[in-house]
Design an enzyme around this catalytic site. Sequence first.
Site, PDB file in Angstrom:
ATOM      1  N   GLU A 279      48.116   6.287  76.142  1.00 44.05           N
ATOM      2  CA  GLU A 279      48.133   5.870  74.607  1.00 44.05           C
ATOM      3  C   GLU A 279      46.760   4.995  74.240  1.00 44.05           C
ATOM      4  O   GLU A 279      46.073   5.469  73.316  1.00 44.05           O
ATOM      5  CB  GLU A 279      49.057   4.881  74.161  1.00 44.05           C
TER       6      GLU A 279
ATOM      7  N   HIS B 114      62.490  -0.563  71.458  1.00 43.74           N
ATOM      8  CA  HIS B 114      62.446   0.747  70.594  1.00 43.74           C
ATOM      9  C   HIS B 114      62.715   0.618  68.917  1.00 43.74           C
ATOM     10  O   HIS B 114      63.137   1.435  68.352  1.00 43.74           O
ATOM     11  CB  HIS B 114      63.132   1.879  71.010  1.00 43.74           C
TER      12      HIS B 114
END
Lengths: 356, 311
Positions: A67, A136
């Site tokens: 990322e 999450h």
Amino acid sequence: MSSPIESGRILSYGDALCEAVAMEMERDESVFVIGLNVTDHKAILGSTRGLVQRFGPDRVIESPLSEDAVTGIATGAAMAGLRPIHVHIRMDFLMLCMNQLVNMSAKAHYMYNGQLKAPMVVRAIIGKSWGQGAQHSQALHGMFMHVPGLKVVAPSNAYDAKGCMIAAIRDNNPVIFVEHRMLYYTDAFVPEESYTVEFGKARIVRPGDDITVVGISNMLVESLRAQELLAEIGISAEVIDPISLAPLDMDAITKSVRKTGRLLVVDNAWTSTGASAEILAGVAERLGGERPIMVSRMGFAPTTCPTTSALEKGFYPTPVTIASRIHRMVRPDAAVWEPDAGHAEMAYQLKFRGPF
Amino acid sequence: MVEDIYRSLRLIRRTEEEVARLYPSDVIKSPIHLSIGQEFVSVGVIGAVGDDDVVSATYRGHAAYIAKGGDLRRFMAEMYGKANGCAGGKAGSMHLIDMERNVLGMSAVVATTIPVSVGYAMALKREGRGRIVVCFFGDGASEEGVFSESLNFASLHKIPVLFVCENNGYAIHARIEERWANEALSRRVETFGIPARHVADGNVFSIRKAAEELVGYIRAGNGPAFMECAAYRWREHVGPNEDYNDGYRERAALEAWQAKDQMEVVGAMLDQGRRRTIDAGIEEMIADAVQFADAGPWPEPEQLYAHVFAD
Ligand SMILES: Cc1ncc(C[n+]2csc(CCOP(=O)(O)OP(=O)(O)O)c2C)c(N)n1
């Protein structure tokens, strides 16, 4: 459904995003998509479905688990004139991109006195439901709002999703595009043609007189449900969707509070130092001394998101807790009120099922 | 070619010495990281690429900027923070840019320019004109995770970028032995399927030759290449001075490098009359740049807010 248009074709949030990206890729060769899972069969909740088949792997690029580098690569590509869309299935992973986003992308145009631009879109989905847990479920838009040079948008419906996406792709700045997983299970009227939703313009979704309610991202949907419950007992809430958080339309919000005298901001995030704090402060600065106002905010409980539903229930604002808070603000002398359990049940977002 | 290399080495050296001379007077209020003594890496590598190719560097980027032909006047004005600087005074020493000469800029955050260079090179590949990006960084930068991520991506997608590690043996004051489990950086890089050269002799011609070969490899469409060049930082990490009394390194090491100072070695190859003419021209250029910086206006106050967002 909270589309500003009232007829036409119905589209889901994910399909609207996908359509916007496809239209822009068709229109402009420099647009490309990159990210983990953008080419697989699940296609980021369907939002990248068919793109690789249509535009090929050079323009819809499956990314390694990198990322940080890919954010830099997108930035470099943008500096060289391309228009990358970097996709993250969970917003939490943006923490790995923070260095590039804050230190490089946001500053490229300024540091080099306008000689370079970094036109890129970073898509980030906030998770919720089915026990997404601590890592999450985070909504981190407040962190990005803090940094000059970054734009942040959080559309709450399929209409705005399409229009904001087209605007974000055409924007010459890095745009953090905040999506919410629960919004993927909502539909709205979405025009077939191309259109943009302008950043920095809030929308009054429901006019009202007693209180101004600003709902961010998915909390706009929850606030609308609260507003419906309140309408039954004669409380009229003006519900505003800021759509764009940076730039933020403080004028529209202030104008509404000038009328109602009350403001509740419901954020889909923690409240401390976040978007809700910013909005309350902005209104207080603008209306200070002009008239007395009552302000309040709601958001994630000030704790880490638990997985178990027994505790998770207490983590998020709901139509019930929002309606109850509004009632307390509008009728401070009345007894504490909660909407009827049956009605409240109806107001929840029921469409989602697990496992992921 | 010898003359060009000398001119470039001399121009960088003298410009930086002038920056160091001026620094205590406070006309330059920007942290400076001098390349004095290790200019030959930039000069050797950049000599192997064309005007259309792009160079990115680190906060220790004066040498790359000047070697690439970046405007010297605007360089000096940027040091001073003047409006006629290469970034209007917003960048300073650590973020020099000159897009007309394809100097893509620098970053104060170690290793951040590595993926940015890969992304820029990805766009150049798509453009299809055979241009490449040369990405300079230090040995310390190779320790950041984004370095490995970028190598993998660049190799996987055959991106036209030449990675150049200027290994001066120190990250601020930490010796390489304190930081690297294993010194075989080139071998590490090779495991990504990237050809890697280690030029350890400190010779500008060796660097030029290796760079030419690798640039040829990249232009043939093979993807990225890597070189590690041994060098030595003569001055302190940040600032204009020497720091051999601070106890973290020995003057003897400096003297060994000074004995093979590439500026002197290459200068000695020239006709000495010719050399004096070049030197005199360089002094004039530098004096002119300082004068340009001195005379330049300060940015207008509203420039504080200019370019936060692009239109
Ligand atoms: C990400 C990051 N960590 C730490 C620093 C502090 N820092 C500035 S320069 C430097 C040393 C880097 O060494 P190297 O890459 O070998 O380059 P050199 O200074 O030797 O040219 C460090 C650690 C930084 N600027 N950025």
